[in-house]
Design a protein around this motif. Sequence first.
Motif, mmCIF file in Angstrom:
data_model
loop_
_atom_site.group_PDB
_atom_site.id
_atom_site.type_symbol
_atom_site.label_atom_id
_atom_site.label_comp_id
_atom_site.label_asym_id
_atom_site.label_seq_id
_atom_site.Cartn_x
_atom_site.Cartn_y
_atom_site.Cartn_z
ATOM 1 N N GLY A 1 6.514 -0.053 10.926
ATOM 2 C CA GLY A 1 5.516 -0.464 9.811
ATOM 3 C C GLY A 1 6.034 -0.478 8.673
ATOM 4 O O GLY A 1 6.963 0.083 8.189
ATOM 5 N N ASN A 2 5.253 -1.177 7.939
ATOM 6 C CA ASN A 2 5.588 -1.256 6.110
ATOM 7 C C ASN A 2 4.229 -1.283 5.704
ATOM 8 O O ASN A 2 3.348 -1.926 5.448
ATOM 9 N N LEU A 3 3.971 0.203 5.391
ATOM 10 C CA LEU A 3 2.693 0.819 4.839
ATOM 11 C C LEU A 3 2.824 0.959 3.478
ATOM 12 O O LEU A 3 4.015 0.974 2.720
ATOM 13 N N SER B 1 -2.179 -0.997 -2.951
ATOM 14 C CA SER B 1 -0.775 -1.212 -3.023
ATOM 15 C C SER B 1 -0.302 -2.018 -1.852
ATOM 16 O O SER B 1 0.823 -1.565 -1.025
ATOM 17 N N GLN B 2 -0.774 -3.222 -1.796
ATOM 18 C CA GLN B 2 -0.443 -4.345 -0.558
ATOM 19 C C GLN B 2 0.877 -4.975 -1.214
ATOM 20 O O GLN B 2 0.633 -5.690 -2.310
ATOM 21 N N ASN B 3 2.062 -5.002 -0.713
ATOM 22 C CA ASN B 3 3.120 -5.863 -1.139
ATOM 23 C C ASN B 3 3.469 -6.477 0.279
ATOM 24 O O ASN B 3 3.957 -5.787 1.344
ATOM 25 N N PHE B 4 3.730 -7.917 0.356
ATOM 26 C CA PHE B 4 3.902 -8.473 1.716
ATOM 27 C C PHE B 4 5.282 -8.868 1.580
ATOM 28 O O PHE B 4 5.846 -9.355 0.917
ATOM 29 N N LEU B 5 5.807 -8.936 2.976
ATOM 30 C CA LEU B 5 6.948 -9.581 3.331
ATOM 31 C C LEU B 5 6.935 -11.081 3.931
ATOM 32 O O LEU B 5 6.343 -10.818 4.971
ATOM 33 N N LEU B 6 7.434 -11.853 3.107
ATOM 34 C CA LEU B 6 7.245 -13.384 3.665
ATOM 35 C C LEU B 6 8.304 -13.931 4.458
ATOM 36 O O LEU B 6 8.352 -14.720 4.906
ATOM 37 N N VAL C 1 -2.631 -1.781 14.072
ATOM 38 C CA VAL C 1 -3.961 -1.133 13.379
ATOM 39 C C VAL C 1 -4.001 -1.704 11.965
ATOM 40 O O VAL C 1 -2.997 -1.239 11.171
ATOM 41 N N GLU C 2 -4.921 -2.222 11.643
ATOM 42 C CA GLU C 2 -4.991 -2.824 10.223
ATOM 43 C C GLU C 2 -6.418 -2.086 9.560
ATOM 44 O O GLU C 2 -7.457 -2.320 10.122
ATOM 45 N N LYS C 3 -6.419 -1.830 8.362
ATOM 46 C CA LYS C 3 -7.512 -1.209 7.680
ATOM 47 C C LYS C 3 -8.456 -2.238 7.124
ATOM 48 O O LYS C 3 -9.667 -2.146 7.075
ATOM 49 N N GLY D 1 -8.769 -0.391 11.992
ATOM 50 C CA GLY D 1 -9.128 1.174 11.808
ATOM 51 C C GLY D 1 -8.170 1.568 10.988
ATOM 52 O O GLY D 1 -7.377 0.907 10.252
ATOM 53 N N ASP D 2 -7.689 3.124 11.064
ATOM 54 C CA ASP D 2 -6.985 3.614 9.962
ATOM 55 C C ASP D 2 -6.159 4.582 10.802
ATOM 56 O O ASP D 2 -6.303 5.302 11.610
ATOM 57 N N VAL D 3 -4.666 4.169 10.375
ATOM 58 C CA VAL D 3 -3.624 4.659 10.987
ATOM 59 C C VAL D 3 -3.589 6.358 11.061
ATOM 60 O O VAL D 3 -2.925 6.830 11.767
ATOM 61 N N LEU D 4 -4.236 6.854 9.814
ATOM 62 C CA LEU D 4 -4.218 8.160 9.637
ATOM 63 C C LEU D 4 -5.200 8.985 10.727
ATOM 64 O O LEU D 4 -5.064 10.081 11.015
ATOM 65 N N VAL E 1 1.970 -0.425 12.354
ATOM 66 C CA VAL E 1 0.943 0.366 11.392
ATOM 67 C C VAL E 1 0.766 -0.706 10.453
ATOM 68 O O VAL E 1 1.923 -1.018 9.565
ATOM 69 N N GLY E 2 -0.292 -1.244 9.973
ATOM 70 C CA GLY E 2 -0.558 -2.134 8.767
ATOM 71 C C GLY E 2 0.107 -3.241 8.602
ATOM 72 O O GLY E 2 0.891 -3.561 7.887
ATOM 73 N N PRO E 3 -0.280 -4.175 9.573
ATOM 74 C CA PRO E 3 0.298 -5.417 9.721
ATOM 75 C C PRO E 3 0.155 -6.614 8.738
ATOM 76 O O PRO E 3 0.849 -7.532 8.682
ATOM 77 N N GLY E 4 -1.133 -6.428 8.145
ATOM 78 C CA GLY E 4 -1.285 -7.332 6.785
ATOM 79 C C GLY E 4 -1.338 -8.545 7.493
ATOM 80 O O GLY E 4 -1.718 -8.770 8.518
ATOM 81 N N PRO E 5 -0.616 -9.558 6.739
ATOM 82 C CA PRO E 5 -0.730 -10.837 7.048
ATOM 83 C C PRO E 5 0.276 -11.342 8.300
ATOM 84 O O PRO E 5 0.283 -12.435 8.784
HETATM 85 N N1 SAM Z 1 3.335 -5.078 7.062
HETATM 86 C C1 SAM Z 1 2.840 -6.147 6.234
HETATM 87 C C2 SAM Z 1 4.025 -6.653 5.616
HETATM 88 O O1 SAM Z 1 5.070 -6.103 5.692
HETATM 89 O O2 SAM Z 1 4.013 -7.801 4.707
HETATM 90 C C3 SAM Z 1 1.851 -5.599 4.954
HETATM 91 C C4 SAM Z 1 2.330 -4.575 4.237
HETATM 92 S S1 SAM Z 1 1.367 -4.016 3.042
HETATM 93 C C5 SAM Z 1 2.501 -2.946 1.989
HETATM 94 C C6 SAM Z 1 0.484 -2.570 3.889
HETATM 95 C C7 SAM Z 1 -0.572 -2.934 4.739
HETATM 96 O O3 SAM Z 1 -1.158 -1.571 5.335
HETATM 97 C C8 SAM Z 1 -1.824 -3.756 4.113
HETATM 98 O O4 SAM Z 1 -2.003 -4.779 5.053
HETATM 99 C C9 SAM Z 1 -2.863 -2.538 4.359
HETATM 100 O O5 SAM Z 1 -4.127 -2.973 4.399
HETATM 101 C C10 SAM Z 1 -2.523 -1.780 5.407
HETATM 102 N N2 SAM Z 1 -3.077 -0.368 5.495
HETATM 103 C C11 SAM Z 1 -2.990 0.320 3.933
HETATM 104 N N3 SAM Z 1 -3.560 1.558 4.480
HETATM 105 C C12 SAM Z 1 -3.864 1.628 5.780
HETATM 106 C C13 SAM Z 1 -4.219 2.610 6.917
HETATM 107 N N4 SAM Z 1 -4.570 3.608 6.357
HETATM 108 N N5 SAM Z 1 -4.500 2.142 8.015
HETATM 109 C C14 SAM Z 1 -4.183 0.918 8.557
HETATM 110 N N6 SAM Z 1 -3.675 -0.173 7.684
HETATM 111 C C15 SAM Z 1 -3.469 0.455 6.350
#
Ligand code: SAM
Length: 343
Positions: A140-142, A34-39, A84-86, A110-113, A62-66
């Motif tokens: 975070g945007n998870l 479920s990765q959806n990015f904000l550009l 923290v990025e998985k 790592g895992d935010v959980l 949490v979940g920085p992605g790109p």
């Molecule tokens: N924050 C970025 C943005 O807004 O463009 C990415 C958003 S995307 C919806 C969610 C991000 O959270 C992805 O990079 C994904 O790999 C990461 N992610 C998902 N589950 C995670 C977890 N349990 N721990 C850490 N990162 C996680």
Amino acid sequence: MAASRALGTFRLPPLPTIREIIKLFKLQAAKQLSQNFLLDLRLTDKIVKKAGNLTNAYVYEVGPGPGGITRSILNAGIAELLVVEKDSRFLPGLQMLSDAAPGKLRIVHGDVLTFKVERAFPESLKRQWEDDPPNVHIIGNLPFNVSTPLIIKWLENVSQRDGPFAYGRTQMTLTFQKEVAERLAASTGSKQRSRLSVMAQYLCHVQHVFTIPGRAFVPKPEVDVGVVHFTPLMQPRIEQPFQLVEKVVQNVFQFRRKYCHRGLGMLFPEAQRLERTGRLLQLADVDPTLRPRQLSVSHFKSLCDVYRRMCDEDPHLFAYNFREELRNHKRPGQDKEAGRESL
Ligand code: SAM
């Protein structure tokens, strides 16, 4: 003084755009995650602005992605950002940001959980619970399937003042599926009022600060997204253990269209259900014909306080589970309606 001013004026140097980073490092969104990015950096700036004043702050993303929100946080005058990025595919792009912001960005794969943020920042940041919130923020945007269990876990941490709340009343700015954001902030009587509303609002000041249309994300999710800001309350509005509050609230909302006495009754074994539900409602001074969504947090406070006294009088009561009793009686169909409501 001079040092804090210097911290406050940092700006990232010109960098490739997020779209270019995605291309450069081949970061196609993984649908199953479920990765959806904000550009759009104006939107990420807006999210970060809603977190409050971040000057010299320690931020946990949490979940920085790109790295869209990451860039906005780095430009907000912070002292340190821990991400923290998985998904390891994002690490090189994040490393590029770290090189552009020397000493400011710490990257954890790592895992935010399971990550223990309570050990990540200096002890000196800790504040008393009754003080102003510490200069520690979570942003975070998870993915939605992570953000909902995570907020439940963090609400429990708020109630125990541990985890991210070992620093004090750490503020959070998080995204949710719009319907979930509306439930989190829903007031008494509203259509969206649910179990999540009560669990969040007895512990935090909750604000649905704005909605981002789905089309702003790449790829576009099926739903719009709500940004929610949480500030833990100095004094929780219900002073009972989290599990006890959760049990009462969950029981009430499992029959969300019925009168509240219906769900409350399920707190008690069938043989004494009528009598004990009546006593609970009478002592709590709650009208049995209110619907679950009409119950305010103070109604829940009275119900939880009386239920706690009943549990103290009868040590087996808290462990009672009506589903087990139903299973033992083998009367299928009786609880058909129960548990229909999602969070
Ligand atoms: N924050 C970025 C943005 O807004 O463009 C990415 C958003 S995307 C919806 C969610 C991000 O959270 C992805 O990079 C994904 O790999 C990461 N992610 C998902 N589950 C995670 C977890 N349990 N721990 C850490 N990162 C996680």
